[in-house]
Design a protein around this motif. Structure first.
Motif, mmCIF file in Angstrom:
data_model
loop_
_atom_site.group_PDB
_atom_site.id
_atom_site.type_symbol
_atom_site.label_atom_id
_atom_site.label_comp_id
_atom_site.label_asym_id
_atom_site.label_seq_id
_atom_site.Cartn_x
_atom_site.Cartn_y
_atom_site.Cartn_z
ATOM 1 N N ASN A 1 -1.035 1.710 4.924
ATOM 2 C CA ASN A 1 -2.134 1.461 5.866
ATOM 3 C C ASN A 1 -1.833 0.206 6.689
ATOM 4 O O ASN A 1 -1.332 -0.786 6.148
ATOM 5 C CB ASN A 1 -3.437 1.202 5.096
ATOM 6 C CG ASN A 1 -4.063 2.475 4.571
ATOM 7 O OD1 ASN A 1 -3.808 3.559 5.078
ATOM 8 N ND2 ASN A 1 -4.891 2.342 3.551
ATOM 9 N N GLU B 1 -11.936 -1.570 3.457
ATOM 10 C CA GLU B 1 -11.539 -0.198 3.825
ATOM 11 C C GLU B 1 -12.707 0.753 3.551
ATOM 12 O O GLU B 1 -13.051 1.617 4.365
ATOM 13 C CB GLU B 1 -10.317 0.196 2.993
ATOM 14 C CG GLU B 1 -9.809 1.601 3.236
ATOM 15 C CD GLU B 1 -8.541 1.902 2.442
ATOM 16 O OE1 GLU B 1 -8.141 1.075 1.593
ATOM 17 O OE2 GLU B 1 -7.943 2.962 2.665
ATOM 18 N N CYS C 1 -10.088 5.630 -1.847
ATOM 19 C CA CYS C 1 -9.123 4.652 -2.368
ATOM 20 C C CYS C 1 -9.617 3.226 -2.195
ATOM 21 O O CYS C 1 -9.274 2.349 -2.990
ATOM 22 C CB CYS C 1 -7.758 4.853 -1.721
ATOM 23 S SG CYS C 1 -6.981 6.364 -2.346
ATOM 24 N N GLY C 2 -10.427 2.984 -1.159
ATOM 25 C CA GLY C 2 -11.030 1.658 -1.009
ATOM 26 C C GLY C 2 -11.817 1.274 -2.248
ATOM 27 O O GLY C 2 -11.963 0.098 -2.577
ATOM 28 N N ILE D 1 -3.192 -2.540 7.474
ATOM 29 C CA ILE D 1 -4.354 -3.326 7.024
ATOM 30 C C ILE D 1 -4.687 -4.468 7.988
ATOM 31 O O ILE D 1 -5.853 -4.627 8.380
ATOM 32 C CB ILE D 1 -4.097 -3.841 5.589
ATOM 33 C CG1 ILE D 1 -3.982 -2.648 4.638
ATOM 34 C CG2 ILE D 1 -5.198 -4.791 5.132
ATOM 35 C CD1 ILE D 1 -3.253 -2.946 3.344
ATOM 36 N N ILE E 1 -9.444 -6.220 0.429
ATOM 37 C CA ILE E 1 -8.993 -5.172 1.347
ATOM 38 C C ILE E 1 -9.649 -3.831 1.015
ATOM 39 O O ILE E 1 -10.145 -3.121 1.895
ATOM 40 C CB ILE E 1 -7.451 -5.044 1.283
ATOM 41 C CG1 ILE E 1 -6.798 -6.333 1.773
ATOM 42 C CG2 ILE E 1 -6.976 -3.848 2.107
ATOM 43 C CD1 ILE E 1 -5.305 -6.437 1.438
ATOM 44 N N GLY E 2 -9.641 -3.486 -0.261
ATOM 45 C CA GLY E 2 -10.185 -2.179 -0.651
ATOM 46 C C GLY E 2 -11.632 -2.028 -0.242
ATOM 47 O O GLY E 2 -12.035 -1.003 0.326
ATOM 48 N N VAL F 1 -4.124 7.378 -4.734
ATOM 49 C CA VAL F 1 -3.431 7.116 -3.468
ATOM 50 C C VAL F 1 -2.024 7.721 -3.480
ATOM 51 O O VAL F 1 -1.544 8.199 -2.442
ATOM 52 C CB VAL F 1 -3.416 5.598 -3.141
ATOM 53 C CG1 VAL F 1 -2.588 4.805 -4.133
ATOM 54 C CG2 VAL F 1 -2.925 5.340 -1.724
ATOM 55 N N GLN G 1 -6.216 -2.151 -6.467
ATOM 56 C CA GLN G 1 -5.758 -3.008 -5.351
ATOM 57 C C GLN G 1 -5.035 -4.248 -5.850
ATOM 58 O O GLN G 1 -4.156 -4.778 -5.180
ATOM 59 C CB GLN G 1 -6.960 -3.433 -4.486
ATOM 60 C CG GLN G 1 -7.553 -2.315 -3.672
ATOM 61 C CD GLN G 1 -8.829 -1.792 -4.275
ATOM 62 O OE1 GLN G 1 -9.368 -2.371 -5.217
ATOM 63 N NE2 GLN G 1 -9.349 -0.693 -3.738
ATOM 64 N N HIS H 1 -4.151 7.689 6.071
ATOM 65 C CA HIS H 1 -4.775 7.988 4.780
ATOM 66 C C HIS H 1 -5.825 9.089 4.935
ATOM 67 O O HIS H 1 -6.650 9.026 5.839
ATOM 68 C CB HIS H 1 -5.435 6.708 4.248
ATOM 69 C CG HIS H 1 -5.658 6.696 2.778
ATOM 70 N ND1 HIS H 1 -5.924 7.826 2.040
ATOM 71 C CD2 HIS H 1 -5.663 5.676 1.889
ATOM 72 C CE1 HIS H 1 -6.073 7.493 0.767
ATOM 73 N NE2 HIS H 1 -5.914 6.193 0.649
ATOM 74 N N CYS I 1 0.845 -1.196 0.000
ATOM 75 C CA CYS I 1 0.000 0.000 0.000
ATOM 76 C C CYS I 1 0.884 1.250 0.000
ATOM 77 O O CYS I 1 1.738 1.400 0.865
ATOM 78 C CB CYS I 1 -0.886 -0.012 1.248
ATOM 79 S SG CYS I 1 -1.697 1.571 1.537
ATOM 80 N N PRO I 2 0.691 2.152 -0.968
ATOM 81 C CA PRO I 2 1.578 3.327 -1.045
ATOM 82 C C PRO I 2 1.559 4.212 0.197
ATOM 83 O O PRO I 2 2.525 4.927 0.439
ATOM 84 C CB PRO I 2 1.037 4.091 -2.265
ATOM 85 C CG PRO I 2 0.394 3.031 -3.110
ATOM 86 C CD PRO I 2 -0.208 2.060 -2.128
ATOM 87 N N VAL I 3 0.467 4.188 0.996
ATOM 88 C CA VAL I 3 0.477 4.996 2.224
ATOM 89 C C VAL I 3 0.700 4.127 3.464
ATOM 90 O O VAL I 3 0.609 4.592 4.585
ATOM 91 C CB VAL I 3 -0.823 5.835 2.379
ATOM 92 C CG1 VAL I 3 -0.874 6.947 1.352
ATOM 93 C CG2 VAL I 3 -2.065 4.972 2.303
ATOM 94 N N LEU J 1 -1.591 -3.468 -5.816
ATOM 95 C CA LEU J 1 -1.083 -2.822 -4.601
ATOM 96 C C LEU J 1 -1.283 -3.776 -3.423
ATOM 97 O O LEU J 1 -0.693 -4.839 -3.390
ATOM 98 C CB LEU J 1 -1.784 -1.475 -4.391
ATOM 99 C CG LEU J 1 -1.607 -0.444 -5.543
ATOM 100 C CD1 LEU J 1 -2.448 0.795 -5.293
ATOM 101 C CD2 LEU J 1 -0.152 -0.061 -5.693
ATOM 102 N N CYS J 2 -2.162 -3.400 -2.482
ATOM 103 C CA CYS J 2 -2.314 -4.217 -1.266
ATOM 104 C C CYS J 2 -2.761 -5.646 -1.578
ATOM 105 O O CYS J 2 -2.175 -6.617 -1.093
ATOM 106 C CB CYS J 2 -3.290 -3.548 -0.316
ATOM 107 S SG CYS J 2 -4.881 -3.137 -1.066
ATOM 108 N N CYS K 1 -8.494 2.501 -5.830
ATOM 109 C CA CYS K 1 -7.120 2.011 -6.005
ATOM 110 C C CYS K 1 -7.111 0.774 -6.903
ATOM 111 O O CYS K 1 -8.034 -0.041 -6.836
ATOM 112 C CB CYS K 1 -6.541 1.558 -4.653
ATOM 113 S SG CYS K 1 -5.664 2.834 -3.774
HETATM 114 FE FE1 SF4 Z 1 -3.710 1.103 0.394
HETATM 115 FE FE2 SF4 Z 1 -5.104 -0.932 -0.653
HETATM 116 FE FE3 SF4 Z 1 -6.370 1.050 0.623
HETATM 117 FE FE4 SF4 Z 1 -5.251 1.522 -1.752
HETATM 118 S S1 SF4 Z 1 -6.976 0.116 -1.311
HETATM 119 S S2 SF4 Z 1 -5.111 2.824 0.074
HETATM 120 S S3 SF4 Z 1 -3.438 0.198 -1.649
HETATM 121 S S4 SF4 Z 1 -4.949 -0.412 1.537
#
Ligand code: SF4
Length: 501
Positions: free
Chosen positions: A81, A141, A112-113, A83, A137-138, A476, A118, A106, A77-79, A121-122, A116
């Motif tokens: 999180n 979130e 971004c949930g 998770i 995950i997205g 993100v 995903q 974030h 995840c670029p920030v 990324l995550c 992104c």
């Molecule tokens: Fe980070 Fe994944 Fe959330 Fe994007 S969706 S901000 S990559 S945890």
């Protein structure tokens, strides 16, 4: 020998006895996220993903096997999180705590949930993908932050005492909102300048409502107003007010204007009526006329044959908007076709968007690129002349070769087009640097920043971050850049003499 799997939380004794062990968790089946079915959603512009219910979210969160640290999803995840901790809180039905964990790193987790990519990324780093689909995950979130927003409202952070400093933020897209929130929390008076009529920038005017409800951006902006942030809309810096004027009025300026200028395709017939740039088509197709500036009022044209050029998320937004406009404005049997110059697997569109577009009846044609747009005697586009292409690695020695596309001689063909939408990428806006030559750029509208100092441009006290530094990129990464640049502004403000009492 039988593998012994530790209980979840074995690395942290306080988390022992929580839920099933790792092995059992891999047996929990992945649940499909609830969505509006395609025929129903073509009749509206509401979000396709309708959101997890509480119990669905808990079960999905239980699929996380809580990898021993360092958890790969956090690194993906670029920030960064946290998770696993957030998913554990969802599992414990403490949705408020889960949302706060995402908000700690974030600014726009509910955005971004949803938006992104995903899968790269995550979720692309999720270990569970080795057993079944990655943990969603997205959407989790998105679930917990939406739950918090609708049940309790955005949490009020602790605000530092007033610093007496004033900071101008230019642009209210993801980078601008992230910078504004950080700076307001640090006790600075923040004024955000936005050229569109409503704050939210890209989130309101660039993303269709079927991907992100406008209400998500407006509630975030309302929250920032509660933190003391002021929004000045219908004001484009460089046109309605000069950057130099902001520099005189404020102690520092952050430029978060994104990369909003659609690339020109440079082909004969590109100025015919009915040939749209993606931004104009999306804005006019997705927002009510009374919320738009004069130049964008009124629905875009629509017809039986819609041609979209491009292979990214913006082209997917355009084809899906076009299908909804066809269904809702008298062309239910109409055809929307996306032409892309490369192969299917070379498109940058997110898989979810591609699948949704196809479910909604969009056709894709690959290895095809326009040559010219052909109009009628009224100056309106009627046909597009295309040619077939083939992909070839630019340099075979590269591990993942960049593809170039070569026209195939004699392969031209013509397709009917009532309208054409060009979604071939975005570049920076050169207006501000053209008015302020000391502000150096590396490309038109893309600011030169000091890599040693977060977001510092070549003008003292002027910072930048997001797409106006990196070029068109992810939401993100723009959020991360806005936060980092705000820290750069904070350091700069500390170097100034104390403000007059
Ligand atoms: Fe980070 Fe994944 Fe959330 Fe994007 S969706 S901000 S990559 S945890």
């Amino acid at each position: 020998m039988m593998q012994v799997y530790p209980k979840i939380g074995a690395e942290d004794p306080s988390l022992l006895e929580l839920g099933p062990d790792r092995y059992e968790r891999t047996n929990i089946p992945a649940g499909a996220p609830p969505e509006q079915p395609a025929p129903a959603r073509l009749g509206n512009f509401d979000m396709v993903f309708t959101g997890y219910g509480d119990e669905q979210a808990v079960v999905e969160a239980m699929r996380c096997i809580h990898c021993p640290s360092p958890e790969p999803c956090i690194l993906g995840c670029p920030v960064h999180n946290d998770i696993p901790s957030a998913l554990l809180a969802i599992e414990e039905k403490d949705f408020d705590k889960a949302a706060n964990i995402f908000r700690a790193t974030h600014t726009l987790p509910e955005v971004c949930g949803r938006l992104c990519p995903q899968e790269i990324l995550c979720e692309g780093s999720c270990t569970v993908a080795g057993f079944d689909r990655a943990v969603n995950i997205g959407k989790l979130e998105n679930f917990c932050t939406n739950w918090q927003r609708t049940n309790k409202g955005h949490p009020m952070p602790a605000l530092a005492p007033s610093s007496g400093r004033r900071v101008a933020v230019v642009g209210s897209g993801p980078a601008g909102l992230a910078a504004a929130e950080e700076l307001a929390r640090d006790g600075h008076q923040v004024v955000v300048y936005e050229e569109w009529p409503q704050p939210g920038g890209l989130l309101v005017y660039g993303i269709p409502g079927f991907k992100l409800s406008k209400e998500i951006a407006s509630s975030k902006c309302a929250h920032l107003e509660r933190l003391g942030v002021k929004f000045v809309c219908n004001t484009k810096v460089g046109r309605d007010i000069e950057l130099d004027a902001l520099r005189k009025e404020f102690d520092a300026v952050f430029l978060g204007i994104g990369a909003p200028i659609g690339h020109s395709i440079g082909l004969p017939g590109q100025d015919l009526k009915g040939v749209y740039q993606a931004t104009e088509f999306l804005v006019r197709g997705n927002l009510p006329s009374d919320e738009l500036p004069q130049a964008f009022k009124g629905l875009p044209e629509i017809g039986s044959h819609v041609v979209v050029i491009g292979g990214g998320d913006t082209s997917a937004d355009c084809v899906r908007t076009a299908r909804r406009l066809q269904i809702q404005h008298g062309f239910p049997e109409g055809q929307v076709t996306d032409y892309y110059r490369g192969a299917e697997q070379e498109m940058s569109v997110r898989e979810e968007e591609y699948v949704h577009a196809q479910e909604e009846g969009v056709k894709y044609e690959f290895h095809a690129s326009p040559v010219r747009f052909i109009g009628d005697d009224q100056g309106h586009v009627r046909f597009v002349e295309m040619q077939k292409m083939r992909s070839k690695p630019a340099d075979k020695r590269q591990r993942v070769p960049i593809k170039i596309r070569i026209p195939i001689p004699g392969s031209n063909f013509t397709v009917p087009a009532d309208i054409v939408v060009l979604a071939i990428g975005y570049g920076g806006d050169p207006l501000i640097p053209s008015r302020t030559p000391e502000l150096k750029t590396v490309k038109p509208g893309i600011f030169q920043v000091d890599s040693q100092v977060d977001g510092a441009t070549t003008l003292a006290g002027v910072y930048a971050g997001g797409d106006d530094v990196r070029g068109a990129d992810l939401i993100v990464t723009a959020v991360a850049a806005g936060r980092h640049a705000a820290w750069g502004v904070e350091s700069y403000l500390k170097t100034l003499a104390a403000p007059a009492a």
